[in-house]
Motif scaffolding. Structure first.
Motif, mmCIF file in Angstrom:
data_model
loop_
_atom_site.group_PDB
_atom_site.id
_atom_site.type_symbol
_atom_site.label_atom_id
_atom_site.label_comp_id
_atom_site.label_asym_id
_atom_site.label_seq_id
_atom_site.Cartn_x
_atom_site.Cartn_y
_atom_site.Cartn_z
ATOM 1 N N PHE A 47 0.813 -1.210 0.000
ATOM 2 C CA PHE A 47 0.000 0.000 0.000
ATOM 3 C C PHE A 47 0.855 1.272 0.000
ATOM 4 N N ALA A 48 1.970 1.261 0.712
ATOM 5 C CA ALA A 48 2.794 2.462 0.850
ATOM 6 C C ALA A 48 3.827 2.625 -0.269
ATOM 7 N N ASP A 49 3.935 1.654 -1.201
ATOM 8 C CA ASP A 49 4.924 1.754 -2.276
ATOM 9 C C ASP A 49 4.569 2.879 -3.241
ATOM 10 N N ALA A 50 5.603 3.529 -3.799
ATOM 11 C CA ALA A 50 5.399 4.624 -4.736
ATOM 12 C C ALA A 50 5.148 4.125 -6.163
ATOM 13 N N ALA A 51 5.462 2.871 -6.407
ATOM 14 C CA ALA A 51 5.272 2.284 -7.741
ATOM 15 C C ALA A 51 5.014 0.783 -7.586
#
Length: 141
Positions: A47-51
């Motif tokens: 969920f917190a990944d930028a990509a």
């Protein structure tokens, strides 16, 4: 899928009998399409990944065809492929010949179809389809 002309030193062999001898089909093949290796991908994006993020999955079964001029002799395409449709055979392709260090693709494959086609005043042709069963071994001679 792209089809590739078989080069003059390319060799395609198939074992039409379990544990038998590989039969050289090269003289009857004009094109081979899509032989190689591919892997699935598993999405591991948090969920917190930028990509998006992926990890490799399992090897995907490749599908390919060989096609060329029809011949009904016992070692020609009709004599070999018509007898093994629906069975698993060993295939080996040496795209640059069989000299030492040349690439070699080896796998077990299900023969999914064998078709003959022609037209009036045209060349009689065949096409045989394969689907990889297990891993594709890409090595050298």
């Amino acid at each position: 899928m792209a089809k590739y002309k078989v080069s003059s030193n390319s060799i395609f062999r198939v074992d039409a009998t379990a544990g038998g001898t590989l039969i050289n089909m090269t003289a009857y093949i004009d094109t081979i399409d899509g032989l190689g290796r591919a892997y699935g991908q598993l999405d591991v994006t948090a969920f917190a990944d930028a990509a998006e993020r992926f990890v490799p999955g399992i090897e995907l079964a490749q599908e390919w065809t060989v096609a060329g001029h029809f011949d009904d002799t016992s070692t020609g395409p009709h004599g070999v492929f018509s007898l093994v449709v629906g069975t698993i055979v060993t295939t080996e392709w040496n795209p640059a010949g069989t000299a030492s260090t040349r690439p070699k693709f080896t796998t077990e494959a299900l023969v999914t179809f064998y078709r003959v086609r022609g037209e009036v005043k045209g060349r009689l042709e065949y096409e045989a389809g394969f689907r990889q069963d297990g891993t594709m071994v890409i090595g050298t001679n």
